[in-house]
Design a protein around this motif. Structure first.
Motif, PDB file in Angstrom:
ATOM      1  N   THR A  61       0.798  -1.247  -0.096  1.00 49.72           N
ATOM      2  CA  THR A  61       0.000   0.161  -0.089  1.00 49.72           C
ATOM      3  C   THR A  61       0.360   0.911   0.293  1.00 49.72           C
ATOM      4  O   THR A  61       2.426   1.448   0.416  1.00 49.72           O
ATOM      5  N   GLY A  62       0.236   2.578  -0.033  1.00 48.53           N
ATOM      6  CA  GLY A  62       1.444   3.339  -0.592  1.00 48.53           C
ATOM      7  C   GLY A  62       1.871   3.776  -1.827  1.00 48.53           C
ATOM      8  O   GLY A  62       1.758   3.574  -3.119  1.00 48.53           O
ATOM      9  N   ARG A  63       2.917   4.654  -1.276  1.00 48.34           N
ATOM     10  CA  ARG A  63       3.914   4.484  -2.701  1.00 48.34           C
ATOM     11  C   ARG A  63       4.392   3.295  -3.590  1.00 48.34           C
ATOM     12  O   ARG A  63       4.634   2.843  -2.469  1.00 48.34           O
TER      13      ARG A  63
ATOM     14  N   THR B 210       7.231  -2.372  -4.494  1.00 46.28           N
ATOM     15  CA  THR B 210       7.910  -1.034  -3.746  1.00 46.28           C
ATOM     16  C   THR B 210       9.534  -0.357  -4.510  1.00 46.28           C
ATOM     17  O   THR B 210       9.838  -1.466  -5.655  1.00 46.28           O
TER      18      THR B 210
ATOM     19  N   ASP C  71       5.682   7.132 -10.936  1.00 44.22           N
ATOM     20  CA  ASP C  71       5.875   6.532  -9.572  1.00 44.22           C
ATOM     21  C   ASP C  71       3.783   6.400  -9.668  1.00 44.22           C
ATOM     22  O   ASP C  71       3.975   6.893 -10.166  1.00 44.22           O
TER      23      ASP C  71
ATOM     24  N   GLU D 194       0.889   5.674  -6.478  1.00 47.78           N
ATOM     25  CA  GLU D 194       0.042   5.029  -5.077  1.00 47.78           C
ATOM     26  C   GLU D 194      -0.849   3.763  -5.527  1.00 47.78           C
ATOM     27  O   GLU D 194      -1.688   3.866  -5.973  1.00 47.78           O
TER      28      GLU D 194
ATOM     29  N   ILE E 141      -3.819   2.246  -3.727  1.00 49.05           N
ATOM     30  CA  ILE E 141      -4.967   2.128  -2.938  1.00 49.05           C
ATOM     31  C   ILE E 141      -5.548   1.050  -2.029  1.00 49.05           C
ATOM     32  O   ILE E 141      -5.885   0.864  -0.884  1.00 49.05           O
TER      33      ILE E 141
END
Length: 126
Positions: A5-7, A78, A102, A104, A106
């Motif tokens: 999750t996230g970046r 990642t 890049d 994200e 969700i």
């Protein structure tokens, strides 16, 4: 199960459908290596029309040009894991385009294993 999750980074490899690695499709080799490397996932998308550095248009609309359609292999994980995988692409991709974006994440949820069968971590579901 891998948590993501996230970046993150999205790796996209643009190649031709007819590109080969040791007598099998190159996109298959990329997906299998990504799987062995433990990356979160990979998908292959077949295009219906496109062109690349050769400037030849490949399209599914004309029978005479319906060969070697564009293919995109997309992998998201990642930044650390994607960058660690890049040297394998240096070996595999001799013609094509490799990009990083890049992104994200969700939501990243897999299917539950069948009841009583172990998941990727060896845990049995109820």
């Amino acid at each position: 199960m891998t948590r993501l999750t996230g970046r993150a980074l999205r790796l996209t490899v643009h190649i031709g459908e007819d590109d080969i690695w040791h007598h099998k499709p190159l996109y298959t080799e990329i997906v299998h290596r990504a799987h062995r490397a433990g990356l979160a996932g990979a998908s292959v998308f077949r295009g219906i029309e496109g062109f690349g550095a050769s400037s030849r248009i490949h399209t599914s609309r004309l029978l005479s040009l319906s060969e070697d359609l564009p293919v995109a292999v997309v992998v998201v994980d990642t930044e650390e894991r994607i960058r660690a995988f890049l040297p394998q692409l240096d070996e595999l991709v001799t013609e094509g385009l490799v990009t990083l974006d890049d992104c994200e994440v969700i939501r990243y949820v897999g299917r539950d294993p069948e009841p009583g069968k172990p998941d990727a971590e060896g845990k049995k579901s109820l």
